[in-house]
Design a protein around this motif. Sequence first.
Motif, PDB file in Angstrom:
ATOM      1  N   SER A   1     -16.581  36.735 -11.744  1.00 24.39           N
ATOM      2  CA  SER A   1     -17.005  37.802 -10.399  1.00 24.39           C
ATOM      3  C   SER A   1     -15.616  37.510  -9.467  1.00 24.39           C
ATOM      4  N   PRO A   2     -15.663  39.310  -8.998  1.00 24.75           N
ATOM      5  CA  PRO A   2     -14.864  39.793  -8.210  1.00 24.75           C
ATOM      6  C   PRO A   2     -14.703  38.563  -6.709  1.00 24.75           C
ATOM      7  N   VAL A   3     -15.519  37.295  -6.411  1.00 23.03           N
ATOM      8  CA  VAL A   3     -15.514  37.312  -4.923  1.00 23.03           C
ATOM      9  C   VAL A   3     -14.766  35.460  -5.176  1.00 23.03           C
ATOM     10  N   LEU A   4     -14.024  35.437  -4.574  1.00 21.64           N
ATOM     11  CA  LEU A   4     -12.674  34.489  -4.975  1.00 21.64           C
ATOM     12  C   LEU A   4     -12.883  33.458  -3.404  1.00 21.64           C
ATOM     13  N   GLU A   5     -12.814  32.000  -3.681  1.00 23.58           N
ATOM     14  CA  GLU A   5     -12.088  31.243  -3.191  1.00 23.58           C
ATOM     15  C   GLU A   5     -11.169  32.519  -1.480  1.00 23.58           C
ATOM     16  N   PRO A   6     -11.069  32.230  -0.406  1.00 24.73           N
ATOM     17  CA  PRO A   6      -9.985  32.613   0.711  1.00 24.73           C
ATOM     18  C   PRO A   6      -8.528  32.465   0.193  1.00 24.73           C
ATOM     19  N   ASP A   7      -9.070  31.316  -0.125  1.00 24.56           N
ATOM     20  CA  ASP A   7      -7.631  30.422  -0.194  1.00 24.56           C
ATOM     21  C   ASP A   7      -6.525  29.918  -0.961  1.00 24.56           C
ATOM     22  N   ALA A   8      -7.814  30.345  -2.231  1.00 25.34           N
ATOM     23  CA  ALA A   8      -6.961  29.924  -3.537  1.00 25.34           C
ATOM     24  C   ALA A   8      -6.187  31.064  -3.354  1.00 25.34           C
ATOM     25  N   PRO A   9      -5.005  31.063  -4.773  1.00 23.79           N
ATOM     26  CA  PRO A   9      -3.992  31.610  -5.450  1.00 23.79           C
ATOM     27  C   PRO A   9      -4.528  32.515  -6.139  1.00 23.79           C
ATOM     28  N   LEU A  10      -3.501  33.811  -6.177  1.00 21.56           N
ATOM     29  CA  LEU A  10      -4.397  35.044  -7.301  1.00 21.56           C
ATOM     30  C   LEU A  10      -3.974  35.132  -8.255  1.00 21.56           C
ATOM     31  N   PRO A  11      -5.479  34.656  -8.858  1.00 16.58           N
ATOM     32  CA  PRO A  11      -4.799  34.835 -10.691  1.00 16.58           C
ATOM     33  C   PRO A  11      -4.037  35.703 -11.230  1.00 16.58           C
ATOM     34  N   TRP A  12      -4.103  36.923 -10.431  1.00 18.62           N
ATOM     35  CA  TRP A  12      -2.594  37.890 -11.330  1.00 18.62           C
ATOM     36  C   TRP A  12      -1.388  37.296 -10.587  1.00 18.62           C
ATOM     37  N   ALA A  13      -1.268  37.058  -9.424  1.00 17.80           N
ATOM     38  CA  ALA A  13      -0.097  36.265  -8.448  1.00 17.80           C
ATOM     39  C   ALA A  13       1.263  36.014  -9.820  1.00 17.80           C
ATOM     40  N   ALA A  14       2.305  36.240  -9.339  1.00 19.24           N
ATOM     41  CA  ALA A  14       3.614  35.901 -10.602  1.00 19.24           C
ATOM     42  C   ALA A  14       3.379  34.210 -10.231  1.00 19.24           C
ATOM     43  N   PRO A  15       3.948  32.750 -10.565  1.00 25.11           N
ATOM     44  CA  PRO A  15       3.555  31.863  -9.920  1.00 25.11           C
ATOM     45  C   PRO A  15       5.096  31.747  -9.369  1.00 25.11           C
TER      46      PRO A  15
END
Length: 597
Positions: A583-597
Motif C-alpha cells: 500500500s502507499p500508506v506508510l507510518e509517518p516516522d518510519a524510514p522510507l524504504p527507498w532511502a539510502a541507508p
Amino acid sequence: MPEADLSGPELRRRAVQAALGEMPFDLLIRGGQVVDTALGEVRPADVGLVGPLIASVHAPGLRNDAAEVIEADGGYVAPGLIDSHMHVESSMVTPAEYAAAVLPRGVTTVLWDPHELANTHGADGVDWAARAAAALPLRMRVLCPSSVPSAPGYETAGGDLDAATVAELLARPDLHGIGELMSMQALLDGSDRFTGIVGAGLRAGKPVYGHARGLSGTALQAYAAAGVHSDHELTSADDLLAKLRAGLRVELRGSHDHLLPEFVAALNDLGFVPDSLSLCTDDVFPDDLLHGGGLDDVVRRLVGYGLDPVRALVAATGNAAAHAGRPDLGAVAAGRRADLVLFRDLCAFEARLVLVDGRIVARAGRLTGRPAAAPAKLAAMPALPHYTAKDFRLDPGCDRGRVRLALIDRPRFTDWASVEAEVTGGGIDLPDGLTGMAVINRYGGDPAPRLGLLRNWGRWEGVFGTTVSHDSHNLTLFGTGEHNMAVAANALADCGGGLVVVKDGAVRECLPLPLAGLIADRPLAEVAAAFARIRAAMDEIVAWQPPYLVFKACFGASLICNAGPHLSDRGIVDTHRGIRLPSPVLEPDAPLPWAAP
C-alpha cells in the motif's frame, strides 16, 4: 501463407535461362528506377522475375519478353520494407487486419514479438500468433517472448515462459528468435531464469532481441556480453550512438516522434547509416495505423526530418534483412527473393504496387486478395467480482492523525517521492495534485485492487481504464473519484476487457477488446474510429503535457521491469531496488524504504 522455396534447382535453372535471354521472364517491371541498397544509389533499370525469384536487374529497354509486363513509369523499385520490431497487439486488431493495413503500403515483412498474447495466455498465445501469421501474405517472423512475466514475483501474468518452455518453443521452425529481453536487471544480476532463456536462444542458433532502456556504461556492456542482439529503447541521440558503439543492432523506432529529429541530426553528422541500424514501429495505435501506416510512416517521417530517403530505405530494407538473418531479402538484385515495392516517389512513399514472393499482393493501396480469418478465439479471461467505491478507498489504518504516502513521481522515468496527509474520520485527506491509480489481477488470483498515487500526472476529472497495460495486462485504472474507478472496472469486466473513459460516474466511451483484452474482432476502420473517440474523451478528463505526459504513457505505467517505482497487482514495486509495498500508506516516522541507508 507458406513461403516460396528458393532452393529448388528447377527454379534456379529457369532463372538462369531467363537472365541469359534463353526464355522469357514471368514478370518484367519496366521503365523504373531501382533503389540499390548495397551501394546506396538510385539508377534506371528493369527488373525481371521468374516465380518468386529476381532473375535479372538490367539496363532499361534491354528486354521486353515476359508473360506479364508492368510499366513503372519512372517510379522507384525498392525492396519490401521490413519492420524489425513490432507488436500486432498494440494496434488492437487481428493479424489479418494488420496485414491488410500495412502490405498495400509496402511493408512486406515484420518481426512480431507476441509478448502481449504470451502475457495473457502463455504458450497458447504464442501458438495462436504463429498460426495466425502462417495464413497471411505479410511475412511475419514470429518470435518467442522472453519476459513472461517481465519480473517474476513482482507481478502476475496469464503465462509463465521459463527457460525450459522457451527452449521447447524455439524448437518450432515457425519461431525465429527470442523477443525483447526486458528483464534487464535480472539478467545483469545473473538470474538463473533469464540467463537460461538467453542460453536457450544461443543454443538454438536464433537471435536474442533486446530492450536496454536506460542502460549505459558497464551495464550496457554487460547486457551485450550476456548474448543480447539488439535494442530499440532509445532515449536520446547520445543513447543511440552508445548502443551502436556497444555493438548492438539498433532498431530505431518511430513510436517516440519527439526523438526522431535528434536521431536524424546524429545520423547526418555521421554521414552514413550504419549497417547495424534498422527501423521499427514497436507500437502503433489503431487510428495511427489506419491514417499513417506502419513502417512506411516511420520512413516518411525520418525523411521529413531531413534523412536522405535512400539511406532511410537502406535502414528499412537491407539492414533490416541482415538484422532478421534473411540474406534473401532486402535488395533488388538477381538471386534474391522478389519482395518488391513500386513507389511513386521517395518523399510520400506511396506504393503503387507490392509483390511478395513474386506475386502481386496489392495495387493502388489495396490488397488484391481477401485477408485470412483469425484462428479460433483464445480462452476467455476469468470473471471478476463487482466493485464498489469502497474497493478503491485507501485504508489509513487509523481514524485520525497523520500518515505518510509513498508516491510514484513522473510518468515514464519514474522516481520515488512522499508526502504527509491528514486522516479525519477514517479517511485520508489527499493533497492536491495527486492522481489515483489501481491495478487488478485479471488472471484468477486475488482480485482486490492494488492502489497507488501518481504525482505530476496532470489534473484529472474522471477515470481511464484499460486492460492493455504493459506488460502483464492486468486491469489498470487512472484518475480521480472512487465511484468513477468502480464504474470503469465493472465496465471492463462486463465487456471482456478493453478501454473505457468514465466521468461523473458514467461511461463516456468504451472500446471492447474481447480477444485477450487486447484485440478487437472488428475491422480496423471501426476500431480506429472507436479508439479516436476514446482519445477525444480522454482530452475532456485530463490535460496532457507532451512529450512525456501523453495518453500513451497510461499503457506503459505498469512496465515494472523498467527502473523506478511502478504499480502492479502486487503493490508498488521497484524491481531494480527489490522493493514491494502492499500500500502507499506508510507510518509517518518510519524510514522510507527507498532511502539510502
